[in-house]
Design an enzyme around this catalytic site. Sequence first.
Site, short mmCIF file in Angstrom:
data_model
loop_
_atom_site.label_atom_id
_atom_site.label_comp_id
_atom_site.label_asym_id
_atom_site.label_seq_id
_atom_site.Cartn_x
_atom_site.Cartn_y
_atom_site.Cartn_z
CB SER A 222 -0.90 0.02 1.23
OG SER A 222 -1.39 1.33 1.42
CG ASP B 114 -6.14 -3.04 2.72
OD1 ASP B 114 -5.15 -2.69 3.37
OD2 ASP B 114 -6.76 -2.27 1.94
CG ASP C 43 -5.14 2.18 0.48
OD1 ASP C 43 -6.06 1.37 0.30
OD2 ASP C 43 -4.05 1.87 1.00
CG HIS D 49 -9.08 -0.25 -1.23
ND1 HIS D 49 -8.57 -0.44 0.05
CD2 HIS D 49 -10.43 -0.32 -1.11
CE1 HIS D 49 -9.58 -0.61 0.89
NE2 HIS D 49 -10.71 -0.54 0.23
CG MET E 289 -11.59 2.82 1.15
SD MET E 289 -10.09 2.82 2.16
CE MET E 289 -8.85 2.88 0.88
CG MET F 113 -11.70 -3.31 4.33
SD MET F 113 -10.19 -2.78 3.50
CE MET F 113 -9.30 -1.93 4.79
CG HIS G 216 -3.55 -1.72 -1.95
ND1 HIS G 216 -4.59 -2.54 -2.34
CD2 HIS G 216 -4.03 -0.93 -0.97
CE1 HIS G 216 -5.66 -2.27 -1.60
NE2 HIS G 216 -5.35 -1.28 -0.77
CG MET H 16 -8.63 6.71 1.82
SD MET H 16 -7.92 6.68 3.46
CE MET H 16 -7.07 5.10 3.45
C1 DX5 Z 1 -6.72 1.22 5.14
C2 DX5 Z 1 -6.09 1.01 3.79
C3 DX5 Z 1 -4.91 0.08 3.83
C4 DX5 Z 1 -3.78 0.55 4.70
C5 DX5 Z 1 -2.83 -0.58 4.99
O1 DX5 Z 1 -7.85 1.98 5.01
O2 DX5 Z 1 -7.02 0.45 2.90
O3 DX5 Z 1 -4.45 -0.26 2.55
O4 DX5 Z 1 -3.11 1.62 4.18
O5 DX5 Z 1 -1.85 -0.12 5.81
P1 DX5 Z 1 -1.11 -1.02 6.91
O6 DX5 Z 1 -0.50 -2.15 6.18
O7 DX5 Z 1 -0.13 -0.07 7.46
O8 DX5 Z 1 -2.15 -1.45 7.90
ZN ZN Z 2 -6.46 -0.54 0.88
#
Ligand code: DX5
Ligand code: ZN
Length: 220
Positions: free
Chosen positions: A10, A177, A37, A68, A70, A139, A35, A39
């Site tokens: 990520s 994840d 993320d 991903h 969100m 998750m 990956h 948001m």
């Molecule tokens: C959380 C994200 C993850 C996160 C993982 O909302 O979707 O991808 O960044 O980070 P670690 O591996 O640090 O938990």
């Molecule tokens: Zn993620």
Amino acid sequence: MANEIKISPSILSADFSCLGKEIEAITKAGADYIHVDVMDGHFVPNLTIGPEVIKDIRKSSTKTFDVHLMIEPVDPLLESFADAGSDIITFHPEAEKNPKEIIKKIKNLGCKSGLSLNPSTNENVLEDLIMDLDLILVMTVVPGFGGQSFMEDQLIKIKKIREMINESGKNIDLEVDGGINFETAPKVIEAGANVLVAGTATFSGGPDMYEKNIKTLRGL
Ligand code: DX5
Ligand code: ZN
């Protein structure tokens, strides 16, 4: 079904001041997927990056871009994320009224389709959708931030979904994840996951450590 373990770092835990270089480094270090993320500060409380950034960092790796989302809603931005170079687009069913339509739309845009289940989302949401999916993301933290602790109670759900995938006879990735590290990775692999997202654990120690971190996560 024997599964090869894939690691999807990520980039949330990367150094954003040199994101392109960080992606080159994890690619060289053996990452299978990248990956990303996304948001929106609304579906989850945090705010990260959008399609324009993905388009630019896409040049730094030929690996699968595992995006991903969100965000809520998902539909209006799908085309931009596909055009930016996403290979897999994963969304949360709570963010759209008709997840089946969104899955179809992602495929029509030439991407693989993923569905992400929050810790509180029951696996039965998959019943009508599993045959259309390429990836299921479980998750193992409440989404929003990197660096949280792994939720052990999700292991049962991972096992159940692995059974559902096996019964489907389809080649669907089972990705996990959140809080994946050297201690929790063997547990999720044992439960049936074959794609491990890891932010903190991949990027800890800086670029010299990435190769070792990825190997260790893989169980080597
Ligand atoms: C959380 C994200 C993850 C996160 C993982 O909302 O979707 O991808 O960044 O980070 P670690 O591996 O640090 O938990
Ligand atoms: Zn993620």
